[in-house]
Design an enzyme around this catalytic site. Structure first.
Site, PDB file in Angstrom:
ATOM      1  N   TYR A 195       0.839  -1.206   0.000  1.00 12.36           N
ATOM      2  CA  TYR A 195       0.000   0.000   0.000  1.00 12.36           C
ATOM      3  C   TYR A 195       0.879   1.263   0.000  1.00 12.36           C
ATOM      4  O   TYR A 195       0.742   2.121  -0.862  1.00 12.36           O
ATOM      5  CB  TYR A 195      -0.898  -0.032   1.234  1.00 12.36           C
ATOM      6  N   GLY A 214      -2.408   0.419  23.104  1.00 11.66           N
ATOM      7  CA  GLY A 214      -3.393   1.463  22.792  1.00 11.66           C
ATOM      8  C   GLY A 214      -2.848   2.877  22.937  1.00 11.66           C
ATOM      9  O   GLY A 214      -3.603   3.845  22.851  1.00 11.66           O
ATOM     10  N   GLY A 230       3.156   1.488  -3.063  1.00 11.28           N
ATOM     11  CA  GLY A 230       2.286   1.672  -4.239  1.00 11.28           C
ATOM     12  C   GLY A 230       1.833   3.114  -4.339  1.00 11.28           C
ATOM     13  O   GLY A 230       1.884   3.739  -5.409  1.00 11.28           O
ATOM     14  N   VAL A 260      -9.936   0.903  12.606  1.00 10.29           N
ATOM     15  CA  VAL A 260     -10.202   1.012  14.036  1.00 10.29           C
ATOM     16  C   VAL A 260     -11.582   1.590  14.354  1.00 10.29           C
ATOM     17  O   VAL A 260     -12.276   1.083  15.242  1.00 10.29           O
ATOM     18  CB  VAL A 260      -9.054   1.766  14.746  1.00 10.29           C
TER      19      VAL A 260
HETATM   20  P1  NAD Z   1     -12.606   1.844   0.103  1.00 17.14           P
HETATM   21  O1  NAD Z   1     -11.942   0.525   0.156  1.00 17.14           O
HETATM   22  O2  NAD Z   1     -13.944   1.990   0.716  1.00 17.14           O
HETATM   23  O3  NAD Z   1     -12.712   2.367  -1.405  1.00 17.14           O
HETATM   24  C1  NAD Z   1     -11.839   1.985  -2.421  1.00 17.14           C
HETATM   25  C2  NAD Z   1     -12.669   1.675  -3.655  1.00 17.14           C
HETATM   26  O4  NAD Z   1     -11.786   1.312  -4.736  1.00 17.14           O
HETATM   27  C3  NAD Z   1     -13.613   0.487  -3.440  1.00 17.14           C
HETATM   28  O5  NAD Z   1     -14.892   0.818  -3.911  1.00 17.14           O
HETATM   29  C4  NAD Z   1     -12.981  -0.628  -4.268  1.00 17.14           C
HETATM   30  O6  NAD Z   1     -13.915  -1.571  -4.736  1.00 17.14           O
HETATM   31  C5  NAD Z   1     -12.319   0.160  -5.391  1.00 17.14           C
HETATM   32  N1  NAD Z   1     -11.204  -0.553  -6.025  1.00 17.14           N
HETATM   33  C6  NAD Z   1     -10.182  -1.207  -5.420  1.00 17.14           C
HETATM   34  N2  NAD Z   1      -9.360  -1.730  -6.342  1.00 17.14           N
HETATM   35  C7  NAD Z   1      -9.861  -1.376  -7.565  1.00 17.14           C
HETATM   36  C8  NAD Z   1      -9.477  -1.617  -8.896  1.00 17.14           C
HETATM   37  N3  NAD Z   1      -8.365  -2.325  -9.188  1.00 17.14           N
HETATM   38  N4  NAD Z   1     -10.247  -1.124  -9.903  1.00 17.14           N
HETATM   39  C9  NAD Z   1     -11.366  -0.409  -9.622  1.00 17.14           C
HETATM   40  N5  NAD Z   1     -11.795  -0.157  -8.376  1.00 17.14           N
HETATM   41  C10 NAD Z   1     -11.038  -0.631  -7.348  1.00 17.14           C
HETATM   42  O7  NAD Z   1     -11.584   2.886   0.752  1.00 17.14           O
HETATM   43  P2  NAD Z   1     -11.743   4.438   1.042  1.00 17.14           P
HETATM   44  O8  NAD Z   1     -11.504   4.641   2.469  1.00 17.14           O
HETATM   45  O9  NAD Z   1     -12.977   4.962   0.419  1.00 17.14           O
HETATM   46  O10 NAD Z   1     -10.469   5.009   0.276  1.00 17.14           O
HETATM   47  C11 NAD Z   1     -10.571   5.662  -0.983  1.00 17.14           C
HETATM   48  C12 NAD Z   1      -9.199   6.174  -1.399  1.00 17.14           C
HETATM   49  O11 NAD Z   1      -8.728   7.111  -0.421  1.00 17.14           O
HETATM   50  C13 NAD Z   1      -8.143   5.081  -1.510  1.00 17.14           C
HETATM   51  O12 NAD Z   1      -7.332   5.356  -2.618  1.00 17.14           O
HETATM   52  C14 NAD Z   1      -7.355   5.216  -0.246  1.00 17.14           C
HETATM   53  O13 NAD Z   1      -6.025   4.808  -0.408  1.00 17.14           O
HETATM   54  C15 NAD Z   1      -7.446   6.713   0.025  1.00 17.14           C
HETATM   55  N6  NAD Z   1      -7.282   6.990   1.456  1.00 17.14           N
HETATM   56  C16 NAD Z   1      -8.287   6.730   2.346  1.00 17.14           C
HETATM   57  C17 NAD Z   1      -8.084   6.970   3.696  1.00 17.14           C
HETATM   58  C18 NAD Z   1      -9.162   6.725   4.721  1.00 17.14           C
HETATM   59  O14 NAD Z   1      -8.893   6.900   5.924  1.00 17.14           O
HETATM   60  N7  NAD Z   1     -10.365   6.353   4.369  1.00 17.14           N
HETATM   61  C19 NAD Z   1      -6.849   7.455   4.141  1.00 17.14           C
HETATM   62  C20 NAD Z   1      -5.854   7.669   3.205  1.00 17.14           C
HETATM   63  C21 NAD Z   1      -6.083   7.457   1.864  1.00 17.14           C
HETATM   64  N1  UDP Z   2      -6.421  -0.871  15.862  1.00 15.73           N
HETATM   65  C1  UDP Z   2      -6.802  -1.398  17.100  1.00 15.73           C
HETATM   66  N2  UDP Z   2      -7.869  -2.232  17.118  1.00 15.73           N
HETATM   67  C2  UDP Z   2      -8.574  -2.580  16.016  1.00 15.73           C
HETATM   68  C3  UDP Z   2      -8.183  -2.032  14.764  1.00 15.73           C
HETATM   69  C4  UDP Z   2      -7.091  -1.186  14.725  1.00 15.73           C
HETATM   70  O1  UDP Z   2      -6.193  -1.106  18.136  1.00 15.73           O
HETATM   71  O2  UDP Z   2      -9.541  -3.354  16.146  1.00 15.73           O
HETATM   72  C5  UDP Z   2      -5.284   0.075  15.835  1.00 15.73           C
HETATM   73  C6  UDP Z   2      -4.218  -0.244  14.774  1.00 15.73           C
HETATM   74  O3  UDP Z   2      -3.255  -1.138  15.286  1.00 15.73           O
HETATM   75  C7  UDP Z   2      -3.636   1.145  14.535  1.00 15.73           C
HETATM   76  C8  UDP Z   2      -4.832   2.075  14.708  1.00 15.73           C
HETATM   77  O4  UDP Z   2      -5.799   1.343  15.452  1.00 15.73           O
HETATM   78  O5  UDP Z   2      -2.670   1.450  15.506  1.00 15.73           O
HETATM   79  C9  UDP Z   2      -5.451   2.544  13.405  1.00 15.73           C
HETATM   80  O6  UDP Z   2      -5.685   1.402  12.608  1.00 15.73           O
HETATM   81  P1  UDP Z   2      -6.406   1.468  11.193  1.00 15.73           P
HETATM   82  O7  UDP Z   2      -6.269   0.124  10.570  1.00 15.73           O
HETATM   83  O8  UDP Z   2      -7.753   2.040  11.334  1.00 15.73           O
HETATM   84  O9  UDP Z   2      -5.572   2.560  10.366  1.00 15.73           O
HETATM   85  P2  UDP Z   2      -4.018   2.756  10.057  1.00 15.73           P
HETATM   86  O10 UDP Z   2      -3.185   1.879  10.950  1.00 15.73           O
HETATM   87  O11 UDP Z   2      -3.875   2.405   8.625  1.00 15.73           O
HETATM   88  O12 UDP Z   2      -3.808   4.181  10.373  1.00 15.73           O
END
Ligand code: NAD
Ligand code: UDP
Length: 339
Positions: free
Chosen positions: A153, A215, A156, A195
């Protein structure tokens, strides 16, 4: 905010990953602004349910497509969100995750170049890895383990940023790169292991609330409406503004504090239990949003407590609906079995 083309026509806007959590909210806002929205998704983590309410709208079109393959459509703007975002989902098929970010970016950028569209990349705070600089500013280059479980991730997304900036320098493409920090809200996937969704679902079901590690690790949580507002503002900035820009809520809290807040707001009897901390789990994360304030005039408005209450209400309704569906299924199985 410029919502139409200069000739007064609605824009045709592509949202990749539009059936996901953030994408579905973005599609909704774009429709409300009067645009034509083309939502592209392969339903890896997104669902029909997230976009069902838009399906009947004449300005909304859905295309089931995997962004690792080229896409030939005519659009004015592109928001590139396609990519699984939760650790469980992106580690399920890590090779496909890297392909989605890298091949997906190449395909989306190629499309943007051909149709001369502005393109916004949903990048992530994960480009900073497990940071030594706190809070994180856009000038920080990050500390990512390139061979760890999160690398598919993180790397990428880092490579996608590289591609965006190379297309900008080499082909003069108008790019907008946003580094999104942890965002939450209605339509998060209930089983995505993130989380906020985990804690709320566990609390509503009266199950143990799983704290990974002790935590004390921190995150800063942004409500989805604030995030979408920032995306729209970023897209309409002047051509020379490329980002990367951090978007998130700078209100930092520990994971234990989050769990306690969820317990209080749901009134659950669930207990806190400890589970092992996943490998490479960042110890702290909080955005410095000085740049977003300056170039977008943006800062988040929704407090964690308020956003959690809305998200809890969503999951409460979602779980009741799922519960009544499974009861109906069980009843019809019992009826057909008794014949
Ligand atoms: P999500 O998993 O709900 O949405 C991602 C969407 O992309 C899904 O609908 C999935 O089906 C689609 N998808 C995945 N692979 C695909 C492919 N190869 N072709 C077409 N569609 C594909 O996640 P989200 O939280 O809505 O995240 C959306 C974007 O925002 C992502 O790029 C993610 O990296 C970025 N982002 C989200 C967060 C967050 O906290 N939610 C934080 C940082 C970045
Ligand atoms: N986490 C946790 N319990 C859960 C899920 C996640 O304590 O059931 C923790 C995880 O280890 C991380 C934080 O919560 O430290 C945020 O996790 P999340 O997967 O939401 O996002 P990211 O780590 O990608 O920021």
């Amino acid at each position: 905010m410029a919502s139409k083309l200069s000739d007064g026509h609605a824009k045709k806007i592509l949202v990749t990953g539009g059936a996901g959590f953030l994408g579905s909210h973005l599609c909704e806002r774009l429709l409300a602004q009067g645009h034509d929205v083309l939502c592209v998704d392969n339903f890896f983590t997104g669902t029909r349910r997230n976009i069902a309410h838009m399906m009947g709208e004449p300005s909304f079109e859905f295309l089931r497509h995997d962004v690792t393959f080229p896409l030939y459509v005519e659009v004015d703007e592109i928001y590139n969100l396609a990519c699984p975002a939760s650790p469980i989902h992106y580690q399920f098929d890590p090779v496909q995750t890297t392909k989605t970010s890298v091949h997906g970016a190449i395909n989306v950028l190629g499309l943007a170049k051909r149709v001369k569209a502005r393109v916004l990349q949903a990048s992530t705070s994960e480009v900073y890895g497990d940071p030594e600089i706190h809070p994180q500013q856009e000038t920080y280059w990050g500390r990512v383990n390139p061979i760890g479980y999160r690398a598919c991730y993180d790397e990428g997304k880092r490579c996608a940023e590289t591609l965006f900036f190379d297309y900008h320098r080499q082909h003069r493409l108008e790019i907008k790169v946003m580094r999104i920090f942890n965002t939450y809200g209605p339509r998060m996937h209930p089983n995505d292991g993130r989380v906020v969704s985990n804690f709320i679902v566990q609390a509503l079901k009266g199950k143990d609330i799983t704290i990974y590690g002790d935590g004390s690790q921190t995150r800063a949580f942004c409500y989805v409406d604030d995030l979408v507002e920032a995306m729209l503002r970023m897209m309409s900035t002047a051509p020379e503004i490329t980002g990367p820009v951090n978007i998130g809520n700078p209100g930092e809290c520990s994971i234990r504090e989050l769990a306690e807040m969820v317990i209080e707001l749901t009134g659950t009897t669930s207990k806190l239990v400890s589970k092992p901390l996943p490998q490479d789990d960042p110890k702290q994360r909080r955005p410095d949003i000085g740049l977003a304030k300056k170039i977008l005039g943006w800062e988040p408005k929704i407090e964690l407590r308020q956003g959690l209450a809305k998200t809890i209400a969503y999951f409460d309704a979602f779980l009741s609906e799922e519960g009544s569906k499974s009861k109906t299924k069980a009843r019809s199985r019992a009826v057909s079995g008794s014949r």
